[in-house]
Design a protein around this motif. Sequence first.
Motif, PDB file in Angstrom:
ATOM      1  N   TYR A 135      -9.387  -0.339   3.901  1.00 48.71           N
ATOM      2  CA  TYR A 135      -9.177   1.079   3.597  1.00 48.71           C
ATOM      3  C   TYR A 135     -10.190   1.934   4.347  1.00 48.71           C
ATOM      4  O   TYR A 135      -9.873   3.027   4.819  1.00 48.71           O
ATOM      5  CB  TYR A 135      -9.289   1.342   2.104  1.00 48.71           C
ATOM      6  N   THR A 178      -4.566   8.613 -14.350  1.00 46.63           N
ATOM      7  CA  THR A 178      -4.490   7.807 -13.141  1.00 46.63           C
ATOM      8  C   THR A 178      -5.076   6.427 -13.403  1.00 46.63           C
ATOM      9  O   THR A 178      -6.201   6.329 -13.894  1.00 46.63           O
ATOM     10  CB  THR A 178      -5.292   8.490 -12.004  1.00 46.63           C
ATOM     11  N   GLY A 214      -5.941   6.314   2.828  1.00 48.96           N
ATOM     12  CA  GLY A 214      -5.392   7.570   3.344  1.00 48.96           C
ATOM     13  C   GLY A 214      -6.459   8.450   3.965  1.00 48.96           C
ATOM     14  O   GLY A 214      -7.660   8.249   3.745  1.00 48.96           O
ATOM     15  N   TRP A 238       1.555   3.721  -8.716  1.00 50.39           N
ATOM     16  CA  TRP A 238       0.574   4.178  -9.704  1.00 50.39           C
ATOM     17  C   TRP A 238       1.255   4.745 -10.941  1.00 50.39           C
ATOM     18  O   TRP A 238       0.747   4.618 -12.051  1.00 50.39           O
ATOM     19  CB  TRP A 238      -0.397   5.184  -9.087  1.00 50.39           C
ATOM     20  N   ARG A 271       0.998   3.864  -3.162  1.00 51.28           N
ATOM     21  CA  ARG A 271       0.595   5.256  -2.944  1.00 51.28           C
ATOM     22  C   ARG A 271       1.679   6.216  -3.419  1.00 51.28           C
ATOM     23  O   ARG A 271       1.391   7.249  -4.015  1.00 51.28           O
ATOM     24  CB  ARG A 271       0.294   5.498  -1.471  1.00 51.28           C
ATOM     25  N   ARG A 272       2.947   5.856  -3.179  1.00 54.45           N
ATOM     26  CA  ARG A 272       4.042   6.767  -3.526  1.00 54.45           C
ATOM     27  C   ARG A 272       4.517   6.629  -4.964  1.00 54.45           C
ATOM     28  O   ARG A 272       4.769   7.617  -5.639  1.00 54.45           O
ATOM     29  CB  ARG A 272       5.225   6.551  -2.583  1.00 54.45           C
ATOM     30  N   ARG A 275       0.836  -1.206   0.000  1.00 56.98           N
ATOM     31  CA  ARG A 275       0.000   0.000   0.000  1.00 56.98           C
ATOM     32  C   ARG A 275       0.870   1.255   0.000  1.00 56.98           C
ATOM     33  O   ARG A 275       0.620   2.201  -0.758  1.00 56.98           O
ATOM     34  CB  ARG A 275      -0.921  -0.038   1.223  1.00 56.98           C
ATOM     35  N   ARG A 276       1.914   1.282   0.824  1.00 54.96           N
ATOM     36  CA  ARG A 276       2.804   2.453   0.858  1.00 54.96           C
ATOM     37  C   ARG A 276       3.520   2.634  -0.478  1.00 54.96           C
ATOM     38  O   ARG A 276       3.644   3.749  -0.984  1.00 54.96           O
ATOM     39  CB  ARG A 276       3.816   2.308   1.997  1.00 54.96           C
ATOM     40  N   PRO A 299      -8.208  11.264  -2.871  1.00 55.53           N
ATOM     41  CA  PRO A 299      -7.151  11.348  -3.889  1.00 55.53           C
ATOM     42  C   PRO A 299      -7.340  12.584  -4.769  1.00 55.53           C
ATOM     43  O   PRO A 299      -8.458  13.078  -4.954  1.00 55.53           O
ATOM     44  CB  PRO A 299      -7.329  10.061  -4.687  1.00 55.53           C
ATOM     45  N   ASN A 347      -7.883   6.054  -2.034  1.00 53.32           N
ATOM     46  CA  ASN A 347      -6.554   6.585  -1.737  1.00 53.32           C
ATOM     47  C   ASN A 347      -5.788   5.640  -0.810  1.00 53.32           C
ATOM     48  O   ASN A 347      -5.081   6.075   0.098  1.00 53.32           O
ATOM     49  CB  ASN A 347      -6.632   7.999  -1.162  1.00 53.32           C
ATOM     50  N   TYR A 348      -5.987   4.335  -1.022  1.00 54.49           N
ATOM     51  CA  TYR A 348      -5.325   3.277  -0.240  1.00 54.49           C
ATOM     52  C   TYR A 348      -5.573   3.432   1.260  1.00 54.49           C
ATOM     53  O   TYR A 348      -4.733   3.073   2.076  1.00 54.49           O
ATOM     54  CB  TYR A 348      -3.824   3.230  -0.535  1.00 54.49           C
TER      55      TYR A 348
END
Length: 166
Positions: free
Chosen positions: A148, A74, A94, A36, A32-33, A28-29, A98, A91-92
Amino acid sequence: MGIPEVEPTQPSPLFRAGAKLMGTGAARRFLRRYGWRIDRAVIKATNGHMSMSLVMPEVLLTHTGAKTGKKRTTPLTYFTDRGRVIVIASNYGGDRHPAWFHNVKAHPRVTLSTRGYTGTFVGEEITGPERDRLFGLAKQFVPNYADYEKLAGGRRIPVVAFTELA
């Protein structure tokens, strides 16, 4: 609709395995970074037949920046319902929506592409009981959405439906 139909109630075992793998904290981290960006290139290069995240099917959403006016693309996991393409603004997990969600709210006319098809669609946030029904289908389709939802804290994860323009 030219986007391939995806039934959310019958994900394949491979799909479920990929979703489970991509639901880990480390994945997931990474996604997100960085993921994608890589995934966008993989999807384009394979004409939508492969995804780095292993969670298929994915659609490329091309949207206009709310502040910049620049085009952005995206990759998003999707399913279909009643002739619409449904995506989840998770947004995973977050604590913020997003960026693509804010862009679609500001400029709802978008392009969706997958499996060799590209079309013009209009995005709309779904609310109320219909949102709850679709989010329930999403959690059945990709169990990570339940995680999530917990990770997002007080943020209510939006559901967006895209309808193709004739």
